[in-house]
Design an enzyme around this catalytic site. Structure first.
Site, mmCIF file in Angstrom:
data_model
loop_
_atom_site.group_PDB
_atom_site.id
_atom_site.type_symbol
_atom_site.label_atom_id
_atom_site.label_comp_id
_atom_site.label_asym_id
_atom_site.label_seq_id
_atom_site.Cartn_x
_atom_site.Cartn_y
_atom_site.Cartn_z
ATOM 1 N N ASN A 10 0.874 -1.182 0.000
ATOM 2 C CA ASN A 10 0.000 0.000 0.000
ATOM 3 C C ASN A 10 0.905 1.223 0.000
ATOM 4 O O ASN A 10 1.526 1.524 1.013
ATOM 5 C CB ASN A 10 -0.901 -0.032 1.246
ATOM 6 C CG ASN A 10 -1.741 1.234 1.372
ATOM 7 O OD1 ASN A 10 -1.787 2.060 0.453
ATOM 8 N ND2 ASN A 10 -2.410 1.390 2.503
ATOM 9 N N TRP A 11 0.968 1.867 -1.140
ATOM 10 C CA TRP A 11 1.882 3.016 -1.258
ATOM 11 C C TRP A 11 1.337 4.288 -0.602
ATOM 12 O O TRP A 11 2.025 5.283 -0.521
ATOM 13 C CB TRP A 11 2.197 3.261 -2.746
ATOM 14 C CG TRP A 11 3.329 2.413 -3.239
ATOM 15 C CD1 TRP A 11 3.792 1.260 -2.661
ATOM 16 C CD2 TRP A 11 4.151 2.632 -4.396
ATOM 17 N NE1 TRP A 11 4.850 0.761 -3.388
ATOM 18 C CE2 TRP A 11 5.085 1.588 -4.462
ATOM 19 C CE3 TRP A 11 4.172 3.609 -5.397
ATOM 20 C CZ2 TRP A 11 6.045 1.486 -5.476
ATOM 21 C CZ3 TRP A 11 5.117 3.516 -6.421
ATOM 22 C CH2 TRP A 11 6.040 2.469 -6.443
ATOM 23 N N LYS A 12 0.059 4.242 -0.193
ATOM 24 C CA LYS A 12 -0.564 5.433 0.422
ATOM 25 C C LYS A 12 -0.321 6.642 -0.480
ATOM 26 O O LYS A 12 -0.362 6.499 -1.701
ATOM 27 C CB LYS A 12 -0.037 5.608 1.849
ATOM 28 C CG LYS A 12 -0.194 4.322 2.672
ATOM 29 C CD LYS A 12 0.029 4.486 4.137
ATOM 30 C CE LYS A 12 -0.203 3.142 4.832
ATOM 31 N NZ LYS A 12 -0.057 3.218 6.271
ATOM 32 N N HIS A 93 -9.470 1.223 4.862
ATOM 33 C CA HIS A 93 -8.213 1.413 5.594
ATOM 34 C C HIS A 93 -8.470 2.356 6.775
ATOM 35 O O HIS A 93 -9.262 3.293 6.668
ATOM 36 C CB HIS A 93 -7.140 1.994 4.660
ATOM 37 C CG HIS A 93 -5.777 1.924 5.260
ATOM 38 N ND1 HIS A 93 -5.350 2.814 6.215
ATOM 39 C CD2 HIS A 93 -4.759 1.054 5.067
ATOM 40 C CE1 HIS A 93 -4.109 2.477 6.586
ATOM 41 N NE2 HIS A 93 -3.737 1.418 5.904
ATOM 42 N N GLU A 95 -6.837 4.717 7.885
ATOM 43 C CA GLU A 95 -6.571 6.137 7.598
ATOM 44 C C GLU A 95 -7.781 6.778 6.916
ATOM 45 O O GLU A 95 -7.960 8.000 7.012
ATOM 46 C CB GLU A 95 -5.292 6.260 6.748
ATOM 47 C CG GLU A 95 -4.061 5.979 7.609
ATOM 48 C CD GLU A 95 -2.863 5.443 6.849
ATOM 49 O OE1 GLU A 95 -2.819 5.552 5.619
ATOM 50 O OE2 GLU A 95 -1.956 4.891 7.516
ATOM 51 N N GLU A 164 -5.272 -4.837 10.510
ATOM 52 C CA GLU A 164 -4.229 -3.835 10.702
ATOM 53 C C GLU A 164 -4.480 -3.080 12.007
ATOM 54 O O GLU A 164 -5.265 -2.111 12.030
ATOM 55 C CB GLU A 164 -4.237 -2.829 9.544
ATOM 56 C CG GLU A 164 -3.952 -3.431 8.197
ATOM 57 C CD GLU A 164 -3.351 -2.406 7.240
ATOM 58 O OE1 GLU A 164 -2.269 -2.688 6.705
ATOM 59 O OE2 GLU A 164 -3.936 -1.328 7.054
ATOM 60 N N GLY A 170 2.991 2.024 10.845
ATOM 61 C CA GLY A 170 4.045 3.028 10.744
ATOM 62 C C GLY A 170 4.777 3.312 12.041
ATOM 63 O O GLY A 170 5.484 4.313 12.157
ATOM 64 N N SER A 209 3.612 -2.345 10.239
ATOM 65 C CA SER A 209 5.055 -2.477 10.516
ATOM 66 C C SER A 209 5.633 -3.828 10.096
ATOM 67 O O SER A 209 6.531 -4.350 10.762
ATOM 68 C CB SER A 209 5.352 -2.194 11.998
ATOM 69 O OG SER A 209 5.054 -0.842 12.308
ATOM 70 N N GLY A 230 2.936 -1.264 4.189
ATOM 71 C CA GLY A 230 2.990 0.157 3.849
ATOM 72 C C GLY A 230 4.407 0.583 3.487
ATOM 73 O O GLY A 230 4.895 0.356 2.375
ATOM 74 N N GLY A 231 5.093 1.195 4.448
ATOM 75 C CA GLY A 231 6.407 1.788 4.202
ATOM 76 C C GLY A 231 7.396 0.871 3.496
ATOM 77 O O GLY A 231 8.118 1.310 2.586
HETATM 78 P P1 13P Z 1 3.222 0.192 7.549
HETATM 79 O O1 13P Z 1 3.662 -1.103 6.918
HETATM 80 O O2 13P Z 1 3.992 1.383 7.027
HETATM 81 O O3 13P Z 1 3.156 0.112 9.025
HETATM 82 O O4 13P Z 1 1.709 0.461 7.041
HETATM 83 C C1 13P Z 1 0.783 -0.550 7.159
HETATM 84 C C2 13P Z 1 -0.436 -0.149 6.422
HETATM 85 O O5 13P Z 1 -1.160 0.736 6.814
HETATM 86 C C3 13P Z 1 -0.712 -0.869 5.162
HETATM 87 O O6 13P Z 1 -1.998 -0.593 4.698
#
Ligand code: 13P
Length: 256
Positions: A10-12, A93, A95, A164, A170, A209, A230-231
């Site tokens: 997920n590149w956000k 998600h 967010e 999640e 993050g 994470s 994510g990251g």
């Molecule tokens: P991280 O892997 O950066 O913690 O993000 C997880 C996430 O929100 C994937 O959708």
């Protein structure tokens, strides 16, 4: 029986034309791990370029509107995602549930709209730190699932659920393997009550994470059928070792 693993990035709100080199590198490396399904969910505006950069590789959106068209300024429909070259989308998600006040009802409508168009869905659920602290994580996620899972799994498109925990996103913190195992078992039970035997085929991903250093341990937990990353999905150099960990765990024993 263990399901084939799905590792989705997920590149956000990250990703410019200059980052397509990472999409290409991840797609190229994916051929080395045919036993694992891979996908990258990129910003909507990058989907078409990412799909062209990596033909045959699964590119996804990060959100979808529940309506197929209409007066919804800024919205992107499932047909638009498909038309741009996406084969899946994330919905719900944290967010978006948080910053955009998306309710379970809305997440359910989005998931149903996407699935009915043939777009695969990764539906996210997860508890806050406060809820985890007072022992309410399993109930909270159960209630999110009750409210946001699509009514049925009739079509061709695939539903996956991503657990999640918000406090793990993050932050570098992750639940213990026992906590992840407990939650995934509970999600599996919810899927069984909603979909009967078909619930056993819905992949349950862990997200929050996930890194090359912890991926192997996470993938070995029962009912962890992959990850939403994510990251560590932004660079092939971080993402590929996670895929490698998923491939290594295929066919191995599982821990409780
Ligand atoms: P991280 O892997 O950066 O913690 O993000 C997880 C996430 O929100 C994937 O959708």
């Amino acid at each position: 029986m263990a399901l084939r693993k799905l590792v989705a990035g997920n590149w956000k709100m990250h990703g410019l034309s200059s980052d397509l080199v990472e999409v290409r590198a991840i797609a190229a490396a994916s051929h080395a791990y045919p036993q694992v399904d891979l996908a990258l969910c990129v910003p909507a505006i990058l989907i078409e370029r990412a799909a062209r950069a990596a033909p045959g590789f699964a590119i996804g959106g990060q959100d979808v509107h529940h309506a197929d068209k209409g007066a919804h300024t800024g919205g992107t429909s499932a047909l638009m995602l498909l038309d741009a070259g996406a084969s899946l989308t994330i919905v719900g998600h944290s967010e978006r549930r948080d910053a955009h006040r998306e309710s379970d009802d809305e997440v359910k409508a989005k998931a149903e709209a996407a699935l009915s168009c043939g777009l695969n869905v990764i539906l996210c659920v997860g508890e806050s730190l406060e809820v985890r602290g007072r022992g309410g994580a399993v109930d909270t996620v159960g209630a999110q699932l009750a409210g946001s899972l699509p009514a049925s799994l009739d079509g061709e498109a695939e539903l996956a659920v991503a657990y999640e925990p918000i406090w793990a996103i993050g932050t570098g913190k992750i639940p213990t393997t026992a906590e992840i195992g407990e939650m995934h078992a509970s999600i599996r039970a919810s899927l069984g009550s909603r979909y009967g035997a078909d619930g056993a085929q819905v992949r349950i991903l862990y997200g929050g994470s996930v890194k090359p250093s912890n991926a192997g341990e996470i993938f070995a937990i029962t009912d962890v059928d992959g990850a939403l990353v994510g990251g560590a999905s932004l660079k092939a150099a971080d993402f590929i070792p996670i895929v490698e960990a998923a491939a290594a765990v295929e066919g191995r024993g599982f821990i409780a």
